[in-house]
Design a protein around this motif. Structure first.
Motif, PDB file in Angstrom:
ATOM      1  N   ASP A  43       0.733  -1.101  -0.008  1.00 39.82           N
ATOM      2  CA  ASP A  43       0.034  -0.177  -0.031  1.00 39.82           C
ATOM      3  C   ASP A  43       0.881   1.339   0.044  1.00 39.82           C
ATOM      4  O   ASP A  43       0.198   2.326  -0.465  1.00 39.82           O
ATOM      5  N   ASN A  44       2.059   1.204   0.490  1.00 40.14           N
ATOM      6  CA  ASN A  44       2.962   2.372   0.605  1.00 40.14           C
ATOM      7  C   ASN A  44       4.345   1.954   0.119  1.00 40.14           C
ATOM      8  O   ASN A  44       5.214   2.349   1.167  1.00 40.14           O
ATOM      9  N   PRO A  45       4.594   1.379  -0.892  1.00 39.65           N
ATOM     10  CA  PRO A  45       5.880   0.897  -1.159  1.00 39.65           C
ATOM     11  C   PRO A  45       7.033   2.124  -1.252  1.00 39.65           C
ATOM     12  O   PRO A  45       6.487   3.316  -1.556  1.00 39.65           O
TER      13      PRO A  45
ATOM     14  N   GLU B 198      10.334   3.158  -6.308  1.00 42.80           N
ATOM     15  CA  GLU B 198       9.459   3.602  -7.529  1.00 42.80           C
ATOM     16  C   GLU B 198       9.145   2.238  -8.384  1.00 42.80           C
ATOM     17  O   GLU B 198       8.108   2.079  -8.597  1.00 42.80           O
TER      18      GLU B 198
ATOM     19  N   THR C  52       8.905  -0.754  -7.228  1.00 44.22           N
ATOM     20  CA  THR C  52       7.717  -1.343  -6.645  1.00 44.22           C
ATOM     21  C   THR C  52       6.140  -1.071  -6.830  1.00 44.22           C
ATOM     22  O   THR C  52       5.305  -1.521  -7.384  1.00 44.22           O
ATOM     23  N   ARG C  53       6.336   0.524  -7.130  1.00 46.10           N
ATOM     24  CA  ARG C  53       5.016   1.119  -7.280  1.00 46.10           C
ATOM     25  C   ARG C  53       4.739   0.905  -8.509  1.00 46.10           C
ATOM     26  O   ARG C  53       3.443   0.708  -9.167  1.00 46.10           O
TER      27      ARG C  53
ATOM     28  N   GLY D 157       1.259  -1.018  -9.898  1.00 50.34           N
ATOM     29  CA  GLY D 157       0.243  -0.208 -10.542  1.00 50.34           C
ATOM     30  C   GLY D 157      -0.461  -0.921 -11.590  1.00 50.34           C
ATOM     31  O   GLY D 157      -1.579  -0.589 -11.832  1.00 50.34           O
TER      32      GLY D 157
END
Ligand code: ADP
Ligand code: MG
Length: 252
Positions: free
Chosen positions: A237-239, A242, A244-245, A249
């Motif tokens: 929820d809050n990696p 970048e 990981t995000r 996504g």
């Protein structure tokens, strides 16, 4: 503090020049569920296969329960076949493509390991196998051959078969990826039940929602390293990273 049930230290694995696992270290407590996520080719399957010793690491140390096995890169120092087999039996592996024995009924599939490897008496192995088939909701399919079972049923038999060896840890490599969408839930429900019972598990999965729900720890693998590791509320929820995000996504 108690020693972790599973400890991986400085694990390395290469296929020729291709270094696939670069110095992996992680610790898992008894009863923890670990979800391993990450892009294709990042080394998730290789890591599970190394823990199961289906793939022999080049270097590093693996502890599962009371057993520790060490690899120092020199071929002469490879552990004996016997100690590899004993270690392997403490890890239960569930594959994407089930890998059931096609010429055996569901019951025989579940009995086979205990009878041939653990030398469990047949009557006892059969009673335990029936109990495990009941646990995964398939007692009435005990005498069916794999080709008469749905994908979800085959995977539940595969889970029962792995449990029959009374492993210390269960390893799932994309256990629902080959299933039709309507069959995914029945397999995830079995895994959830195991989590509630306190089974220690490592799940490689693309079911991000499921990972968030059941995992105590999420590991994000990237290019053969543990890029991020922590509770789902952080890694999913809050990696921090970048990459990981960007990966997560794709599931939004
Ligand atoms: P993932 O499961 O994250 O998709 P894998 O562990 O399957 O990744 O693969 C990681 C890398 O290791 C890939 O580059 C793959 O080609 C390589 N690899 C995996 N197994 C073998 C093998 N048996 N022989 C050679 N290369 C392999
Ligand atoms: Mg894989």
């Amino acid at each position: 503090m108690a020693r972790p049930l599973i400890e991986i230290a400085n694990l390395k694995k290469a296929f020729g020049q291709n270094v696939v696992l670069k110095d992996i270290s992680l610790q898992i407590e008894r009863g923890q569920v670990v979800a391993m996520i990450g892009p294709s080719g990042s080394g998730k399957s290789t890591l599970l296969r190394c823990i199961n010793l289906l793939s022999i690491p080049n270097a590093g140390r693996i502890t599962v329960g009371e057993q520790t096995i060490e690899f120092d890169g020199a071929r002469t120092a490879l552990p004996s076949e016997r100690s590899l087999a004993r270690f392997r039996a403490s890890t239960g592996m569930v594959f994407q493509h089930f890998n059931l024995f096609p010429h055996m009924t569901a019951l025989r599939n579940v009995m086979e390991g205990p009878v041939t490897v653990l030398k469990t008496p047949k009557a006892q192995a059969e009673a335990e196998a029936r109990a495990l088939l009941a646990k995964v909701g398939l007692l009435e399919r005990a005498d069916y051959y794999p080709d008469k079972l749905s994908g979800g049923q085959k995977q539940r038999v595969a889970i029962a078969r792995a449990l029959a060896m009374k492993p210390t840890v269960m390893l799932f490599d994309e256990a629902t990826s080959a299933l039709d969408p309507e069959l995914v839930g029945e397999v995830l429900n079995v895994i959830k039940g195991l989590a509630r019972e306190g089974m220690t598990m490592i799940l490689v999965t693309h079911e991000i929602g499921f990972a968030r729900e059941v995992a105590d720890q999420v590991i994000f693998m990237r290019d053969g390293i543990v890029a991020e590791c922590g509770p789902p509320g952080i890694v999913i929820d809050n990696p921090r990273q970048e990459s990981t995000r960007a990966f997560l996504g794709r599931f939004k």
